[in-house]
Motif scaffolding. Structure first.
Motif, short mmCIF file in Angstrom:
data_model
loop_
_atom_site.label_atom_id
_atom_site.label_comp_id
_atom_site.label_asym_id
_atom_site.label_seq_id
_atom_site.Cartn_x
_atom_site.Cartn_y
_atom_site.Cartn_z
N SER A 275 -45.07 44.63 -2.31
CA SER A 275 -45.14 43.70 -3.45
C SER A 275 -46.52 43.76 -4.11
O SER A 275 -46.63 43.89 -5.33
CB SER A 275 -44.86 42.26 -2.99
OG SER A 275 -43.57 42.17 -2.43
N ASN A 276 -47.58 43.66 -3.31
CA ASN A 276 -48.94 43.72 -3.84
C ASN A 276 -49.26 45.09 -4.43
O ASN A 276 -49.90 45.20 -5.47
CB ASN A 276 -49.96 43.35 -2.77
CG ASN A 276 -50.04 41.86 -2.55
OD1 ASN A 276 -50.15 41.10 -3.50
ND2 ASN A 276 -49.97 41.44 -1.30
N GLN B 216 -40.11 40.11 -0.48
CA GLN B 216 -41.41 39.91 -1.08
C GLN B 216 -42.41 39.59 0.02
O GLN B 216 -42.09 38.88 0.98
CB GLN B 216 -41.38 38.74 -2.08
CG GLN B 216 -40.55 39.01 -3.31
CD GLN B 216 -40.54 37.80 -4.23
OE1 GLN B 216 -41.54 37.10 -4.37
NE2 GLN B 216 -39.41 37.57 -4.86
N ASP B 217 -43.61 40.12 -0.11
CA ASP B 217 -44.69 39.84 0.85
C ASP B 217 -45.98 39.77 0.06
O ASP B 217 -46.53 40.79 -0.34
CB ASP B 217 -44.75 40.93 1.91
CG ASP B 217 -45.91 40.74 2.90
OD1 ASP B 217 -46.68 39.77 2.76
OD2 ASP B 217 -46.03 41.60 3.80
N TRP B 218 -46.45 38.57 -0.17
CA TRP B 218 -47.69 38.37 -0.92
C TRP B 218 -48.85 38.07 0.02
O TRP B 218 -50.00 38.01 -0.41
CB TRP B 218 -47.51 37.26 -1.96
CG TRP B 218 -46.41 37.61 -2.91
CD1 TRP B 218 -45.17 37.06 -2.96
CD2 TRP B 218 -46.43 38.61 -3.92
NE1 TRP B 218 -44.41 37.66 -3.94
CE2 TRP B 218 -45.16 38.62 -4.55
CE3 TRP B 218 -47.39 39.53 -4.37
CZ2 TRP B 218 -44.84 39.49 -5.59
CZ3 TRP B 218 -47.06 40.39 -5.41
CH2 TRP B 218 -45.81 40.36 -6.00
N ILE C 84 -41.44 37.67 -8.62
CA ILE C 84 -42.24 36.78 -7.77
C ILE C 84 -41.47 35.48 -7.58
O ILE C 84 -41.08 34.84 -8.56
CB ILE C 84 -43.61 36.49 -8.42
CG1 ILE C 84 -44.38 37.79 -8.64
CG2 ILE C 84 -44.41 35.51 -7.57
CD1 ILE C 84 -45.62 37.64 -9.50
#
Length: 135
Positions: free
Chosen positions: A75-76, A66-68, A110
């Motif tokens: 992810s975004n 995950q990379d927010w 998430i």
């Protein structure tokens, strides 16, 4: 009968393109999976047993980090484009054969467990069947 050679490989340097962007740096697993329905008919004699295979339906399973924080991260991108159908290319060996499919995007999970790298796992529905793109 011919002896068929085998060329196994390690999945260590692949490419994954979703729509216009390459996301392989964030992805740890890619797998195109067919589901083939089977059905049969059995009549009242031992010779009247028939088995059939139907047309496959396909999904793509993706896992990764995950990379927010990165605005253009996978992810975004998946969160912003859930429900859209886009073209996805997967080359298990960089510079080699490319498998292409139209997939319907879904968002990633998430969050995750404490003291770990949060990962995601998603399944995209494939429209039709993957094809091989000649390089």
């Amino acid at each position: 009968m011919a002896v068929v050679a085998v060329t196994p490989f390690a999945l260590t340097d692949a490419t994954v393109k979703v729509a216009a962007d390459n996301f392989e740096a964030a992805i740890s697993a890619v797998e195109f999976v067919p589901t083939v329905p089977t059905f049969n008919f059995a009549g009242l004699t031992p010779a009247s047993v028939f088995n059939f295979a139907g047309s496959p339906s396909w999904v793509v399973n993706l896992s990764g980090a995950q990379d927010w924080a990165t605005a253009t991260s996978l992810s975004n991108y998946l969160l912003a484009n859930a429900g859209k159908t886009v073209v996805m290319d997967f080359a298990p060996i960089k510079g080699g054969k490319i498998f292409r499919a139209s997939v319907t995007l879904v968002p990633t999970n998430i969050g995750g467990a404490v003291n770990s790298v949060p990962v995601f796992s998603v399944t995209f529905q494939v429209q039709g069947q993957p094809t091989i793109v000649t390089v």
